[in-house]
Write an enzyme that holds these catalytic residues in place. Structure first.
Site, PDB file in Angstrom:
ATOM      1  N   GLU A 141      52.046  61.558  36.639  1.00 41.92           N
ATOM      2  CA  GLU A 141      50.460  61.074  37.130  1.00 41.92           C
ATOM      3  C   GLU A 141      49.666  62.320  37.261  1.00 41.92           C
ATOM      4  OE1 GLU A 141      49.206  58.077  37.855  1.00 41.92           O
ATOM      5  OE2 GLU A 141      47.523  59.310  37.878  1.00 41.92           O
ATOM      6  N   GLY A 142      48.352  62.158  36.656  1.00 40.02           N
ATOM      7  CA  GLY A 142      47.448  63.243  36.694  1.00 40.02           C
ATOM      8  C   GLY A 142      46.327  63.168  37.984  1.00 40.02           C
ATOM      9  N   GLY A 173      49.807  55.906  42.900  1.00 40.47           N
ATOM     10  CA  GLY A 173      49.431  54.685  43.331  1.00 40.47           C
ATOM     11  C   GLY A 173      48.161  54.045  42.282  1.00 40.47           C
ATOM     12  N   ALA A 195      30.135  38.068  37.500  1.00 36.15           N
ATOM     13  CA  ALA A 195      30.485  36.892  38.644  1.00 36.15           C
ATOM     14  C   ALA A 195      32.071  37.143  38.323  1.00 36.15           C
ATOM     15  CB  ALA A 195      29.834  35.492  38.821  1.00 36.15           C
ATOM     16  N   GLY A 196      32.832  37.865  38.183  1.00 37.33           N
ATOM     17  CA  GLY A 196      34.133  37.949  38.220  1.00 37.33           C
ATOM     18  C   GLY A 196      34.862  38.447  39.392  1.00 37.33           C
ATOM     19  N   GLY A 218      34.369  43.512  33.651  1.00 36.03           N
ATOM     20  CA  GLY A 218      35.615  43.694  32.967  1.00 36.03           C
ATOM     21  C   GLY A 218      36.254  45.219  32.917  1.00 36.03           C
ATOM     22  N   HIS A 246      53.972  22.521  61.910  1.00 36.40           N
ATOM     23  CA  HIS A 246      52.557  22.391  62.534  1.00 36.40           C
ATOM     24  C   HIS A 246      52.226  23.022  63.595  1.00 36.40           C
ATOM     25  CE1 HIS A 246      49.386  19.861  63.421  1.00 36.40           C
ATOM     26  NE2 HIS A 246      49.720  19.759  64.681  1.00 36.40           N
TER      27      HIS A 246
HETATM   28  P1  NAD Z   1      36.106  39.779  35.012  1.00 40.80           P
HETATM   29  O1  NAD Z   1      36.608  39.774  33.508  1.00 40.80           O
HETATM   30  O2  NAD Z   1      36.959  38.996  36.077  1.00 40.80           O
HETATM   31  O3  NAD Z   1      34.825  39.474  35.035  1.00 40.80           O
HETATM   32  C1  NAD Z   1      33.600  39.860  34.247  1.00 40.80           C
HETATM   33  C2  NAD Z   1      32.359  38.974  34.304  1.00 40.80           C
HETATM   34  O4  NAD Z   1      31.289  39.504  33.733  1.00 40.80           O
HETATM   35  C3  NAD Z   1      32.605  37.746  33.451  1.00 40.80           C
HETATM   36  O5  NAD Z   1      32.570  36.614  34.448  1.00 40.80           O
HETATM   37  C4  NAD Z   1      31.996  37.941  32.384  1.00 40.80           C
HETATM   38  O6  NAD Z   1      31.185  36.676  31.982  1.00 40.80           O
HETATM   39  C5  NAD Z   1      30.624  38.655  33.099  1.00 40.80           C
HETATM   40  N1  NAD Z   1      30.042  39.559  31.830  1.00 40.80           N
HETATM   41  C6  NAD Z   1      30.148  40.053  30.923  1.00 40.80           C
HETATM   42  N2  NAD Z   1      29.239  40.501  30.079  1.00 40.80           N
HETATM   43  C7  NAD Z   1      27.960  40.044  30.634  1.00 40.80           C
HETATM   44  C8  NAD Z   1      26.757  40.563  30.663  1.00 40.80           C
HETATM   45  N3  NAD Z   1      26.244  41.290  29.666  1.00 40.80           N
HETATM   46  N4  NAD Z   1      25.611  39.946  31.460  1.00 40.80           N
HETATM   47  C9  NAD Z   1      26.148  39.181  32.559  1.00 40.80           C
HETATM   48  N5  NAD Z   1      27.586  38.815  32.781  1.00 40.80           N
HETATM   49  C10 NAD Z   1      28.503  39.296  32.065  1.00 40.80           C
HETATM   50  O7  NAD Z   1      36.040  41.322  35.310  1.00 40.80           O
HETATM   51  P2  NAD Z   1      35.939  42.371  36.708  1.00 40.80           P
HETATM   52  O8  NAD Z   1      35.557  41.140  37.725  1.00 40.80           O
HETATM   53  O9  NAD Z   1      35.310  43.574  36.180  1.00 40.80           O
HETATM   54  O10 NAD Z   1      37.536  42.668  36.780  1.00 40.80           O
HETATM   55  C11 NAD Z   1      38.161  43.582  35.961  1.00 40.80           C
HETATM   56  C12 NAD Z   1      39.905  43.037  35.881  1.00 40.80           C
HETATM   57  O11 NAD Z   1      40.174  43.555  37.192  1.00 40.80           O
HETATM   58  C13 NAD Z   1      40.199  41.402  35.822  1.00 40.80           C
HETATM   59  O12 NAD Z   1      41.089  41.558  34.915  1.00 40.80           O
HETATM   60  C14 NAD Z   1      40.567  41.325  37.020  1.00 40.80           C
HETATM   61  O13 NAD Z   1      41.603  40.359  37.000  1.00 40.80           O
HETATM   62  C15 NAD Z   1      41.017  42.511  37.796  1.00 40.80           C
HETATM   63  N6  NAD Z   1      41.006  42.566  39.392  1.00 40.80           N
HETATM   64  C16 NAD Z   1      41.527  41.713  39.900  1.00 40.80           C
HETATM   65  C17 NAD Z   1      41.424  41.589  41.423  1.00 40.80           C
HETATM   66  C18 NAD Z   1      42.336  40.653  42.077  1.00 40.80           C
HETATM   67  O14 NAD Z   1      43.222  40.335  41.796  1.00 40.80           O
HETATM   68  N7  NAD Z   1      41.843  40.426  43.309  1.00 40.80           N
HETATM   69  C19 NAD Z   1      40.462  42.400  42.108  1.00 40.80           C
HETATM   70  C20 NAD Z   1      39.879  43.244  41.220  1.00 40.80           C
HETATM   71  C21 NAD Z   1      39.760  43.412  39.736  1.00 40.80           C
END
Ligand code: NAD
Length: 462
Positions: free
Chosen positions: A33-34, A39, A177-178, A268, A441
């Site tokens: 691990e660097g 973690g 909105a991910g 992403g 409950h």
């Molecule tokens: P994501 O893939 O969940 O969402 C990225 C969003 O960006 C998508 O809805 C996409 O349509 C949008 N998008 C892409 N290009 C765009 C553009 N040019 N303009 C506007 N919108 C655009 O990615 P994330 O939220 O960055 O998360 C990355 C990874 O990390 C995912 O795989 C996620 O599952 C993981 N993660 C998980 C958790 C958790 O489990 N609670 C928490 C954080 C991250």
């Protein structure tokens, strides 16, 4: 030079779990691990620190919105951002040191530095070359941006920079909105930022069950997050302390701009395999740029395995952990298995959102006959007592066999509730099996049972 049975590259949730399981199975194990601490992304700049900030900001939200109604008088606390960051860092420290302790306990050598694989059976770290019968690549992922958007971790940040901003921004624009965008967007909205989320597709968390996604967006809007959907970000112009985001609405191609103090790029992540020398070794990659493996996590080069975010599948810490355990079992000559059909996913906003298995849209696409059992948290006494009546549980079951095919929950402790459905699905349970299981409950989990009852003769409190 030292010789090992296994060298794991990367000490994130995939790598450190693989290392511990290898050691438990009697294999002489090292982990490279660097980073300064163990973690990986999850503990250092991902899941754990974001949960600390979500927790702290949620407490503020409770004080501001619900304390008075419960007869708790007094001024709502003010935000000491420096202290909140210190609390978050302390949480990180406790967790990363915990992994260090587990490595010592299991006699795993931590080789500090960045690894390369000069040839199968060898791992180079700095000037030293170590030997290993098996190598597990668990090198994880890094934030990926979009064209014309350069992350400087100051005004244009990834999740990493968003966890250590020097101050709470007045205006935060979130691209995407991910999961990351909505979790960190929630944090800053609660802390007083004006939050604007720009999303390419026409719904938030696009891969989620449609009904949940709609309800989720509505609740986040109520909490002050603004959404511009169907908008493709064209670029971000970063100035010293401000930024300008340009986007095009997909419906009419019109171009718009919005100013921000900070822009969070949450579009992403991509596999991180830089410097490992995989190309020179001839390790096959997929079209999506991740390492190709077979069903037992073996790459095309004998003795080299790969797991976690660096291979196909959802980029989730717990998926990586499961693969870490399974690949260790395979290397030790046992049967390692991961059931990819039952991997839960959770968004730690308030309310939480959790899902497992198939969405209603997926079942429709497959032409599968299914039934839906739904129950609102408004009918759950415990939820109403704690201002958590928003949301519902939705269970999808096969129309003929009643076998549970998926579950989608938006509501209090959804991230905990989902697991009883996961266990049920692992046992091939029917909705009736869940419905006939006595639930204490008053608990939130009664809503899960009621949704299961709704797959049959009907929920009681609906
Ligand atoms: P994501 O893939 O969940 O969402 C990225 C969003 O960006 C998508 O809805 C996409 O349509 C949008 N998008 C892409 N290009 C765009 C553009 N040019 N303009 C506007 N919108 C655009 O990615 P994330 O939220 O960055 O998360 C990355 C990874 O990390 C995912 O795989 C996620 O599952 C993981 N993660 C998980 C958790 C958790 O489990 N609670 C928490 C954080 C991250």
């Amino acid at each position: 030079m030292a010789s090992y049975d296994v060298i794991v590259i990367g000490a994130g949730p995939g790598g450190y779990v693989a290392a511990i399981r290898c050691a438990q199975l009697g294999l002489k194990t090292a982990c490279v691990e660097g980073r300064e601490t163990l973690g990986g992304t999850c503990l250092n700049v991902g899941c754990i620190p974001s949960k600390a900030l979500l927790h702290a900001s949620h407490q503020l939200h409770e004080a501001e919105h619900n304390f008075a109604a419960m007869g708790l008088r007094g001024k709502a606390p003010s935000v000491d951002w420096k202290q909140m960051l210190a609390y978050k860092d302390d949480v990180i420290g406790q967790n990363t040191k915990g992994i260090e302790f587990l490595f010592k306990k299991n006699k795993i050598d931590w080789i500090k530095g960045w690894a390369a694989i000069p040839e199968a059976g060898k791992v180079k770290v700095g000037d030293e070359v170590h030997e290993a019968k098996s190598i597990i690549v668990a090198s994880g992922s890094e934030p990926s941006s979009i064209p014309n958007v350069e992350i400087d971790e100051k005004t244009v940040v990834s999740s990493t920079g968003a966890l250590e901003l020097p101050k709470v921004p007045k205006k935060l624009v979130v691209i995407g909105a991910g999961v990351i965008g909505l979790e960190l967007g929630s944090v800053y909205a609660r802390l007083g930022s004006q939050v604007e989320v720009i999303e390419f597709l026409d719904k938030v968390t696009p891969t989620m069950d449609g009904e949940v996604s709609k309800a989720f967006q509505r609740l986040l809007k109520k909490q002050g997050l603004n959404f511009t959907l169907g908008a493709a970000v064209q670029g971000v112009e970063a100035m010293k302390t401000k930024a300008k985001v340009t986007y095009k609405l997909r419906k009419d191609d019109s171009e718009h701009t919005v100013d921000a103090d900070v822009v969070l790029v949450a579009t992403g992540r991509k596999a991180f395999t830089d410097g490992l020398g995989l190309q020179a070794l001839g390790v096959e990659m997929t079209d999506r740029g991740v390492i190709r493996t077979d069903k037992q996590w073996a790459t095309n080069i004998p003795g080299i395995y790969a797991i976690g975010d660096a291979i196909e599948g959802p980029m989730l810490a717990h998926k990586a952990e499961d693969e870490g355990m399974a690949v260790a079992e395979v290397i030790a000559g046992k049967a390692g298995h991961v059931n990819y059909g039952v991997i839960p996913s959770v968004i730690y906003t308030h309310p939480e959102v959790a899902s497992v298995g198939q969405t209603e849209e997926e079942l429709k696409d497959q032409g599968r006959a299914y039934k839906v059992g739904k129950f609102s948290f408004m009918g759950n006494g415990r939820a109403k007592a704690v201002f958590a009546g928003d949301g519902f549980v939705k269970i999808l079951a096969d129309k003929d066999t009643d076998r549970i095919l998926g579950a989608h929950i938006i509501g209090p402790s959804a991230g905990e509730l989902i697991h009883e459905v996961c266990v049920a699905m692992e046992f091939g349970a029917s909705a009736e099996d869940l419905a006939l299981t006595c639930h204490a409950h008053p608990t939130f989990s009664e809503a899960v049972r009621e949704a299961a009852l709704a797959c049959g003769d009907g929920a009681i409190h609906a």
